[in-house]
Write a protein that holds these residues in place. Structure first.
Motif, PDB file in Angstrom:
ATOM      1  N   ARG A 179       0.832  -1.207   0.000  1.00 49.64           N
ATOM      2  CA  ARG A 179       0.000   0.000   0.000  1.00 49.64           C
ATOM      3  C   ARG A 179       0.868   1.259   0.000  1.00 49.64           C
ATOM      4  N   TRP A 183       0.617   4.335  -2.538  1.00 50.22           N
ATOM      5  CA  TRP A 183       0.333   5.703  -2.089  1.00 50.22           C
ATOM      6  C   TRP A 183       1.385   6.676  -2.602  1.00 50.22           C
ATOM      7  N   ARG A 186       0.750   7.250  -6.302  1.00 49.95           N
ATOM      8  CA  ARG A 186      -0.482   8.013  -6.526  1.00 49.95           C
ATOM      9  C   ARG A 186      -0.332   9.467  -6.118  1.00 49.95           C
ATOM     10  N   ALA A 286      -5.817   1.825   6.508  1.00 51.43           N
ATOM     11  CA  ALA A 286      -5.552   1.936   5.073  1.00 51.43           C
ATOM     12  C   ALA A 286      -6.557   2.869   4.409  1.00 51.43           C
ATOM     13  N   ALA A 287      -7.812   2.767   4.800  1.00 54.28           N
ATOM     14  CA  ALA A 287      -8.840   3.643   4.228  1.00 54.28           C
ATOM     15  C   ALA A 287      -8.601   5.099   4.604  1.00 54.28           C
ATOM     16  N   ASP A 290      -5.985   6.254   2.148  1.00 53.30           N
ATOM     17  CA  ASP A 290      -6.628   6.323   0.828  1.00 53.30           C
ATOM     18  C   ASP A 290      -7.432   7.615   0.703  1.00 53.30           C
ATOM     19  N   ALA A 294      -6.693  11.005  -1.591  1.00 55.58           N
ATOM     20  CA  ALA A 294      -7.703  11.312  -2.602  1.00 55.58           C
ATOM     21  C   ALA A 294      -8.204  12.754  -2.479  1.00 55.58           C
TER      22      ALA A 294
END
Length: 300
Positions: A179, A183, A186, A286-287, A290, A294
């Motif tokens: 992850r 990340w 991204r 993790a969320a 995320d 975002a």
């Protein structure tokens, strides 16, 4: 002889029940409750705070005292984040297992290097943390190191489950490293961008993402924004407005909204969770990352 065998059987049954009984865990903040649930899903976990509370300032309620009194393990941030309320809870709970120095008292900040240590201040200096910034959970690398140390503590406290704890840690580590790579890739467009924020809550995240906090809405750490201070911040940033003005869910968003409006359409207001939430927005660690990445990536 029959009585001795009966006593031995009862003792073995008691030991077996003790070995299978789940740990009772008291977490000072939601991020540590979430981490414990991933590393020890059988544990019974209570979080003292939630995402819409300032973890610096919590009331030592009777329900929290009772929860700490029952705990086999307490997982807190440390670095004086809970200095205003945790010592009182420990004293009133009277639970030797979760006193400082005991195996059942785990401070996350003890297992990583902190940024921005400051000389001890006075009450007039605000929430100054002489050991360093305590909001370590918003750095994925530091969070991984803390998870490893916490897994080792769980193995120490539950030797009968040590192998299972090691397996859970290994699975967590492999998933987390995957992850982190995603990340970083991204979030690459965020590198070098600037934000204004209230408090230093996200300082570790900015550092990890290669971003810079160029202004603090607080005149002193932990003190609410004042009109005079906001005006000075506005004047200092007019020539080069930041990407966003950021506040946490537990903070009053109105000062940040005013500043973002004054800076113009190129600066967005972001009211972000600083920890996992109960409303489904970021129910797991993790969320949380995320969602943060975002929202930061959304166009101006």
């Amino acid at each position: 002889m029959l009585r001795m065998r009966s006593s031995l059987t009862a003792l073995l049954l008691w030991a077996s029940a003790g070995a299978s009984q789940a740990l009772t865990v008291f977490a000072c903040e939601p991020e540590w409750a979430a981490l414990v649930r991933q590393l020890a899903p059988q544990a019974q976990v209570t979080s003292a705070t939630h995402a819409r509370q300032d973890p610096h300032h919590i009331e030592a309620r009777p329900s929290l005292i009772a929860a700490l009194r029952r705990a086999d393990l307490a997982v807190c941030t440390g670095a004086a984040l809970e200095a205003g309320w945790l010592p009182m809870l420990q004293q009133r709970a009277g639970n030797a297992r979760v006193q400082d120095g005991a195996a059942g008292m785990f401070y996350a900040a003890d297992h990583v290097t902190l940024i921005d240590p400051r000389p001890p201040g006075t009450p007039f200096d605000g929430d100054v943390h002489s050991e360093g910034n305590p909001h370590v959970h918003l750095d994925p690398d530091r969070l991984l190191a803390i998870a490893q140390a916490l897994s080792q503590r769980l193995q120490q406290l539950e030797p009968a489950r040590a192998a299972a704890h090691r397996e859970r840690w290994q699975a967590f580590e492999a998933d987390w490293r995957t992850r982190m790579a995603a990340w970083r890739e991204r979030a690459a467009p965020l590198r070098g961008t600037q934000v204004a924020a209230q408090h230093s809550t996200y300082a570790y995240l900015w550092h990890w993402l290669g971003m810079a906090q160029v202004a603090d809405l607080e005149p002193k750490p932990g003190m609410p924004p004042t009109p005079g201070h906001l005006q000075r911040v506005l004047e200092a940033m007019r020539a080069a407005p930041p990407r966003a003005v950021v506040v946490s869910l537990y903070q009053d968003g109105r000062p940040a909204q005013w500043l973002a409006q004054q800076l113009g359409g190129g600066t967005r207001l972001l009211q972000l969770p600083s920890t996992v939430t109960e409303d489904g927005q970021a129910p797991e660690l993790a969320a949380l990352f995320d969602g943060l990445i975002a929202q930061l990536l959304e166009p101006r």
